[in-house]
Design a protein around this motif. Structure first.
Motif, PDB file in Angstrom:
ATOM      1  N   GLY A  30       0.845  -1.188   0.000  1.00 30.25           N
ATOM      2  CA  GLY A  30       0.000   0.000   0.000  1.00 30.25           C
ATOM      3  C   GLY A  30       0.880   1.237   0.000  1.00 30.25           C
ATOM      4  O   GLY A  30       2.111   1.150  -0.004  1.00 30.25           O
ATOM      5  N   ARG A  31       0.234   2.390   0.013  1.00 27.80           N
ATOM      6  CA  ARG A  31       0.971   3.641  -0.002  1.00 27.80           C
ATOM      7  C   ARG A  31       0.254   4.639   0.879  1.00 27.80           C
ATOM      8  O   ARG A  31      -0.969   4.758   0.810  1.00 27.80           O
ATOM      9  CB  ARG A  31       1.059   4.163  -1.437  1.00 27.80           C
ATOM     10  N   ASN A  32       1.002   5.354   1.705  1.00 23.37           N
ATOM     11  CA  ASN A  32       0.435   6.420   2.509  1.00 23.37           C
ATOM     12  C   ASN A  32       0.174   7.597   1.575  1.00 23.37           C
ATOM     13  O   ASN A  32       1.116   8.154   1.003  1.00 23.37           O
ATOM     14  CB  ASN A  32       1.405   6.812   3.629  1.00 23.37           C
ATOM     15  N   PRO A  33      -1.084   8.020   1.403  1.00 24.94           N
ATOM     16  CA  PRO A  33      -1.372   9.083   0.438  1.00 24.94           C
ATOM     17  C   PRO A  33      -0.796  10.447   0.848  1.00 24.94           C
ATOM     18  O   PRO A  33      -0.525  11.281  -0.021  1.00 24.94           O
ATOM     19  CB  PRO A  33      -2.898   9.144   0.392  1.00 24.94           C
ATOM     20  N   GLN A  34      -0.551  10.654   2.131  1.00 20.79           N
ATOM     21  CA  GLN A  34      -0.002  11.945   2.567  1.00 20.79           C
ATOM     22  C   GLN A  34       1.494  12.036   2.354  1.00 20.79           C
ATOM     23  O   GLN A  34       2.005  13.071   1.934  1.00 20.79           O
ATOM     24  CB  GLN A  34      -0.334  12.194   4.035  1.00 20.79           C
ATOM     25  N   THR A  35       2.208  10.940   2.646  1.00 25.61           N
ATOM     26  CA  THR A  35       3.671  10.981   2.546  1.00 25.61           C
ATOM     27  C   THR A  35       4.191  10.294   1.293  1.00 25.61           C
ATOM     28  O   THR A  35       5.324  10.537   0.886  1.00 25.61           O
ATOM     29  CB  THR A  35       4.312  10.301   3.769  1.00 25.61           C
ATOM     30  N   GLY A  36       3.386   9.411   0.693  1.00 30.19           N
ATOM     31  CA  GLY A  36       3.824   8.671  -0.482  1.00 30.19           C
ATOM     32  C   GLY A  36       4.673   7.463  -0.138  1.00 30.19           C
ATOM     33  O   GLY A  36       5.089   6.733  -1.026  1.00 30.19           O
ATOM     34  N   SER A  37       4.960   7.241   1.146  1.00 33.89           N
ATOM     35  CA  SER A  37       5.795   6.099   1.528  1.00 33.89           C
ATOM     36  C   SER A  37       5.011   4.795   1.390  1.00 33.89           C
ATOM     37  O   SER A  37       3.814   4.743   1.628  1.00 33.89           O
ATOM     38  CB  SER A  37       6.299   6.263   2.963  1.00 33.89           C
ATOM     39  N   GLU A  38       5.755   3.761   0.981  1.00 32.30           N
ATOM     40  CA  GLU A  38       5.130   2.452   0.804  1.00 32.30           C
ATOM     41  C   GLU A  38       5.080   1.709   2.127  1.00 32.30           C
ATOM     42  O   GLU A  38       5.934   1.895   2.990  1.00 32.30           O
ATOM     43  CB  GLU A  38       5.899   1.632  -0.236  1.00 32.30           C
TER      44      GLU A  38
END
Length: 95
Positions: A63-71
């Motif tokens: 998945g991906r954190n939509p705020q930080t873009g980190s996977e």
């Protein structure tokens, strides 16, 4: 407009002269408890003319954190899905 549990209780009460409000609440609560118990145990719930609720297992996935873009890795989980019956699907799609 959203149909709530209170709306369902009111409809049961209005359409069944022999039911008190308390009996109407009890009937709706019993139906919902049975449905929840079946789904929690992993069984399907089939309501003829309405549809089928099923429990599905989701695998672990990226998945991906939509705020930080980190996977990140999303944990495996169970989800409830709904498939309408053909009868309901036709009625919903009538013009």
């Amino acid at each position: 407009m959203t149909l709530t549990k209170a709306d369902i209780v009111r409809e049961v009460y209005m359409h069944h002269d022999e039911f008190t409000k308390e009996k109407s609440v009890e009937a709706v609560e019993t139906l919902l408890r049975l449905a929840k118990d079946k789904l929690i145990s992993g069984e399907d719930l089939l309501l003829s003319g309405f549809g089928k609720f099923s429990v599905r297992d989701k695998r672990e996935r990226k998945g991906r954190n939509p705020q930080t873009g980190s996977e990140l890795m999303l944990a495996p989980r169970r989800v409830v899905t709904f498939s309408p019956s053909g009868i309901l699907r036709e009625k919903v799609n009538q013009k």
